[in-house]
Scaffold this motif. Structure first.
Motif, PDB file in Angstrom:
ATOM      1  N   GLU A  89       0.821  -1.206   0.000  1.00 30.25           N
ATOM      2  CA  GLU A  89       0.000   0.000   0.000  1.00 30.25           C
ATOM      3  C   GLU A  89       0.860   1.263   0.000  1.00 30.25           C
ATOM      4  OE1 GLU A  89      -2.539  -0.705   3.341  1.00 30.25           O
ATOM      5  OE2 GLU A  89      -4.041  -1.734   2.116  1.00 30.25           O
ATOM      6  N   HIS A  90       1.998   1.200   0.678  1.00 31.98           N
ATOM      7  CA  HIS A  90       2.915   2.344   0.660  1.00 31.98           C
ATOM      8  C   HIS A  90       3.408   2.608  -0.757  1.00 31.98           C
ATOM      9  CE1 HIS A  90       6.011   5.082   2.287  1.00 31.98           C
ATOM     10  NE2 HIS A  90       6.783   4.573   1.340  1.00 31.98           N
ATOM     11  N   LEU A  91       3.827   1.559  -1.453  1.00 30.35           N
ATOM     12  CA  LEU A  91       4.322   1.725  -2.823  1.00 30.35           C
ATOM     13  C   LEU A  91       3.189   2.108  -3.770  1.00 30.35           C
ATOM     14  CD1 LEU A  91       6.793  -1.302  -2.981  1.00 30.35           C
ATOM     15  CD2 LEU A  91       7.361   1.117  -2.729  1.00 30.35           C
ATOM     16  N   GLY A  92       1.997   1.565  -3.529  1.00 31.96           N
ATOM     17  CA  GLY A  92       0.853   1.912  -4.363  1.00 31.96           C
ATOM     18  C   GLY A  92       0.495   3.374  -4.258  1.00 31.96           C
ATOM     19  N   ALA A  93       0.626   3.931  -3.057  1.00 30.26           N
ATOM     20  CA  ALA A  93       0.307   5.347  -2.856  1.00 30.26           C
ATOM     21  C   ALA A  93       1.271   6.253  -3.613  1.00 30.26           C
ATOM     22  CB  ALA A  93       0.329   5.668  -1.365  1.00 30.26           C
ATOM     23  N   PHE A 133      17.359  -6.692   2.858  1.00 30.27           N
ATOM     24  CA  PHE A 133      16.988  -6.248   4.196  1.00 30.27           C
ATOM     25  C   PHE A 133      17.175  -7.400   5.169  1.00 30.27           C
ATOM     26  CE2 PHE A 133      14.414  -3.681   1.266  1.00 30.27           C
ATOM     27  CZ  PHE A 133      14.658  -2.393   1.739  1.00 30.27           C
ATOM     28  N   ARG A 134      17.893  -7.121   6.277  1.00 32.27           N
ATOM     29  CA  ARG A 134      18.205  -8.212   7.214  1.00 32.27           C
ATOM     30  C   ARG A 134      17.955  -7.793   8.657  1.00 32.27           C
ATOM     31  NH1 ARG A 134      17.646 -13.208   8.536  1.00 32.27           N
ATOM     32  NH2 ARG A 134      19.342 -14.091   9.770  1.00 32.27           N
ATOM     33  N   SER A 135      17.113  -8.587   9.327  1.00 31.13           N
ATOM     34  CA  SER A 135      16.821  -8.338  10.738  1.00 31.13           C
ATOM     35  C   SER A 135      17.983  -8.773  11.613  1.00 31.13           C
ATOM     36  CB  SER A 135      15.563  -9.095  11.158  1.00 31.13           C
ATOM     37  OG  SER A 135      14.425  -8.617  10.482  1.00 31.13           O
ATOM     38  N   ALA A 136      18.197  -8.025  12.680  1.00 26.35           N
ATOM     39  CA  ALA A 136      19.290  -8.348  13.595  1.00 26.35           C
ATOM     40  C   ALA A 136      18.981  -9.595  14.413  1.00 26.35           C
ATOM     41  CB  ALA A 136      19.545  -7.166  14.525  1.00 26.35           C
ATOM     42  N   ASP A 137      17.714  -9.844  14.674  1.00 26.53           N
ATOM     43  CA  ASP A 137      17.305 -10.971  15.517  1.00 26.53           C
ATOM     44  C   ASP A 137      16.171 -11.710  14.826  1.00 26.53           C
ATOM     45  OD1 ASP A 137      17.095 -12.701  17.596  1.00 26.53           O
ATOM     46  OD2 ASP A 137      16.456 -11.227  19.091  1.00 26.53           O
ATOM     47  N   ASP A 138      16.511 -12.753  14.090  1.00 28.54           N
ATOM     48  CA  ASP A 138      15.545 -13.520  13.303  1.00 28.54           C
ATOM     49  C   ASP A 138      15.468 -14.937  13.865  1.00 28.54           C
ATOM     50  OD1 ASP A 138      14.190 -15.004  11.327  1.00 28.54           O
ATOM     51  OD2 ASP A 138      14.952 -13.745   9.717  1.00 28.54           O
ATOM     52  N   HIS A 139      14.282 -15.343  14.345  1.00 29.26           N
ATOM     53  CA  HIS A 139      14.124 -16.657  14.949  1.00 29.26           C
ATOM     54  C   HIS A 139      13.626 -17.715  13.967  1.00 29.26           C
ATOM     55  CE1 HIS A 139      13.499 -13.592  18.183  1.00 29.26           C
ATOM     56  NE2 HIS A 139      14.446 -14.311  18.742  1.00 29.26           N
ATOM     57  N   VAL A 140      13.496 -17.338  12.682  1.00 31.44           N
ATOM     58  CA  VAL A 140      13.008 -18.268  11.664  1.00 31.44           C
ATOM     59  C   VAL A 140      14.099 -18.597  10.654  1.00 31.44           C
ATOM     60  CG1 VAL A 140      11.306 -18.633   9.837  1.00 31.44           C
ATOM     61  CG2 VAL A 140      10.645 -17.449  11.941  1.00 31.44           C
ATOM     62  N   VAL A 141      14.716 -17.566  10.092  1.00 33.15           N
ATOM     63  CA  VAL A 141      15.788 -17.749   9.092  1.00 33.15           C
ATOM     64  C   VAL A 141      17.112 -17.380   9.739  1.00 33.15           C
ATOM     65  CG1 VAL A 141      16.719 -16.955   6.893  1.00 33.15           C
ATOM     66  CG2 VAL A 141      14.259 -17.337   7.142  1.00 33.15           C
ATOM     67  N   ASP A 142      17.999 -18.354   9.867  1.00 30.83           N
ATOM     68  CA  ASP A 142      19.280 -18.104  10.529  1.00 30.83           C
ATOM     69  C   ASP A 142      20.261 -17.430   9.567  1.00 30.83           C
ATOM     70  OD1 ASP A 142      20.508 -20.179   8.955  1.00 30.83           O
ATOM     71  OD2 ASP A 142      19.731 -21.667  10.363  1.00 30.83           O
ATOM     72  N   ALA A 183      20.351  -2.921   7.236  1.00 29.36           N
ATOM     73  CA  ALA A 183      20.155  -3.582   8.532  1.00 29.36           C
ATOM     74  C   ALA A 183      18.835  -3.146   9.156  1.00 29.36           C
ATOM     75  CB  ALA A 183      21.315  -3.239   9.461  1.00 29.36           C
ATOM     76  N   LEU A 184      18.189  -4.098   9.822  1.00 26.47           N
ATOM     77  CA  LEU A 184      16.935  -3.847  10.526  1.00 26.47           C
ATOM     78  C   LEU A 184      17.142  -4.200  11.994  1.00 26.47           C
ATOM     79  CD1 LEU A 184      14.600  -5.560   7.886  1.00 26.47           C
ATOM     80  CD2 LEU A 184      15.227  -3.132   8.012  1.00 26.47           C
ATOM     81  N   PRO A 185      17.648  -3.268  12.785  1.00 30.90           N
ATOM     82  CA  PRO A 185      18.086  -3.571  14.153  1.00 30.90           C
ATOM     83  C   PRO A 185      16.972  -3.829  15.153  1.00 30.90           C
ATOM     84  CG  PRO A 185      18.288  -1.226  13.719  1.00 30.90           C
ATOM     85  CD  PRO A 185      17.937  -1.868  12.416  1.00 30.90           C
ATOM     86  N   GLU A 186      15.744  -3.397  14.859  1.00 32.43           N
ATOM     87  CA  GLU A 186      14.660  -3.502  15.832  1.00 32.43           C
ATOM     88  C   GLU A 186      13.533  -4.420  15.369  1.00 32.43           C
ATOM     89  OE1 GLU A 186      14.777  -2.352  18.831  1.00 32.43           O
ATOM     90  OE2 GLU A 186      16.750  -1.465  18.496  1.00 32.43           O
ATOM     91  N   SER A 187      13.867  -5.408  14.550  1.00 29.29           N
ATOM     92  CA  SER A 187      12.835  -6.287  14.015  1.00 29.29           C
ATOM     93  C   SER A 187      13.234  -7.752  14.117  1.00 29.29           C
ATOM     94  CB  SER A 187      12.544  -5.948  12.554  1.00 29.29           C
ATOM     95  OG  SER A 187      12.026  -4.647  12.430  1.00 29.29           O
ATOM     96  N   ASN A 194       9.049  -3.161  13.768  1.00 27.45           N
ATOM     97  CA  ASN A 194       9.475  -1.792  14.086  1.00 27.45           C
ATOM     98  C   ASN A 194      10.235  -1.099  12.958  1.00 27.45           C
ATOM     99  OD1 ASN A 194       8.506  -1.725  16.877  1.00 27.45           O
ATOM    100  ND2 ASN A 194      10.115  -3.225  17.296  1.00 27.45           N
ATOM    101  N   ASP A 195      10.932  -1.892  12.138  1.00 28.95           N
ATOM    102  CA  ASP A 195      11.726  -1.307  11.058  1.00 28.95           C
ATOM    103  C   ASP A 195      10.971  -1.248   9.732  1.00 28.95           C
ATOM    104  OD1 ASP A 195      14.271  -0.867  12.445  1.00 28.95           O
ATOM    105  OD2 ASP A 195      14.321  -3.053  12.610  1.00 28.95           O
ATOM    106  N   ALA A 196       9.678  -1.512   9.743  1.00 27.77           N
ATOM    107  CA  ALA A 196       8.915  -1.467   8.493  1.00 27.77           C
ATOM    108  C   ALA A 196       9.062  -0.128   7.769  1.00 27.77           C
ATOM    109  CB  ALA A 196       7.446  -1.780   8.765  1.00 27.77           C
ATOM    110  N   PRO A 197       9.037   1.017   8.471  1.00 27.02           N
ATOM    111  CA  PRO A 197       9.218   2.284   7.752  1.00 27.02           C
ATOM    112  C   PRO A 197      10.538   2.356   6.981  1.00 27.02           C
ATOM    113  CG  PRO A 197       8.317   2.698   9.931  1.00 27.02           C
ATOM    114  CD  PRO A 197       8.694   1.250   9.893  1.00 27.02           C
ATOM    115  N   THR A 198      11.577   1.745   7.524  1.00 22.91           N
ATOM    116  CA  THR A 198      12.857   1.712   6.806  1.00 22.91           C
ATOM    117  C   THR A 198      12.729   0.921   5.516  1.00 22.91           C
ATOM    118  OG1 THR A 198      14.145   1.895   8.847  1.00 22.91           O
ATOM    119  CG2 THR A 198      15.259   0.949   6.936  1.00 22.91           C
TER     120      THR A 198
END
Length: 262
Positions: free
Chosen positions: A50-54, A202-211, A231-235, A243-247
């Protein structure tokens, strides 16, 4: 307002389609194809789309086969089914737009990497969020046997740091289906060198699914010389809702504008 599918306000798991507005994108029709992850749904990609569509981009977020229904149904589907659905959506966008950028989360990231490897001259750019092309988990070696003994494992959905957020995924992980995903990884990794399109990772700092096994394989395997890591430090894993979705939204918007320029 951008045109969209009638049900997008009532069903978060439904496919999302937003019509391009070339008057906002320099007169060119630019398409963006986004793919959700395994056991997830378009809900995880909806705010991004929706962000890109806008901004005037034509957006498609297909509901992959076996998703948005039950995990039991998903267990009857395979990688070839998900990839075929994504390819059909891509072909539709290509027919209607001047350029198409693809993006995906987790398994969706693997699917768009496969697409970029197969159609290097047609993909204007690639955006991946915590893509899965490998794992360090040892229990996956037991899947060829386990999938015939037990139908599912506990859920992998909703790995989100931000409180109160739901990606509308399944509460179980179907083993036959996920084994199909893992079986597709070796050929994908072997073909990563065919990817020449610009890529943002885009890479989360703490990912419990994809190592951390996937990142060096992707970044070190593709042939593109236009690669950016964000980097996505808060996701956690589902960073598109975290939290890093806006980034992700801001960086991807700039990326799409750059790689789709005439």
């Amino acid at each position: 307002m951008p045109a969209s599918t009638p049900d997008r306000e009532t069903d978060q798991t439904a496919a999302l389609t937003i019509a391009a507005r070339p008057e906002l994108t320099g007169g060119r029709r630019i398409g963006v194809l986004l793919s959700h992850g395994f056991t997830g749904s378009p809900a995880s990609m909806r705010p991004w789309g929706e962000h890109l569509g806008a901004l005037g981009y034509g957006v498609a977020v297909p509901l992959l086969p076996g998703h948005g229904t039950t995990w039991q149904e998903l267990n009857t589907l395979r990688w070839v089914d998900w990839y075929a659905a994504l390819t059909r959506a891509f072909d539709t966008l290509r027919a209607e737009h001047d350029a198409v950028v693809v993006g995906g989360l987790s398994m969706g990231g693997a699917l768009v990497l496969r697409l970029a490897a197969d159609r290097p001259d047609e993909v204007a750019g690639v955006m991946v969020v915590n893509p899965a092309v490998a794992t360090r988990r040892l229990d996956v070696k037991l899947l060829p046997v386990l999938k015939h003994l037990v139908p599912s494992f506990p859920a992998i959905a909703n790995d989100i740091k931000k409180p109160g957020v739901d990606e509308n995924g399944y509460d179980r992980t179907p083993l036959k289906a996920i084994h199909s995903l893992i079986q597709a990884w070796p050929s994908l990794r072997a073909d990563l060198s065919r990817i020449t399109s610009p890529l943002v990772y885009f890479r989360s700092a703490d990912d419990h699914v994809v190592d951390d096994a996937s990142e060096p394989l992707v970044l070190g395997g593709i042939s593109s010389t236009d690669v950016t890591r964000v980097a996505l430090p808060e996701s956690f894993h589902v960073a598109t809702l975290d939290n890093d979705a806006p980034t992700i939204f801001e960086e991807s918007a700039a990326f799409v504008a750059r790689v789709s320029a005439a």
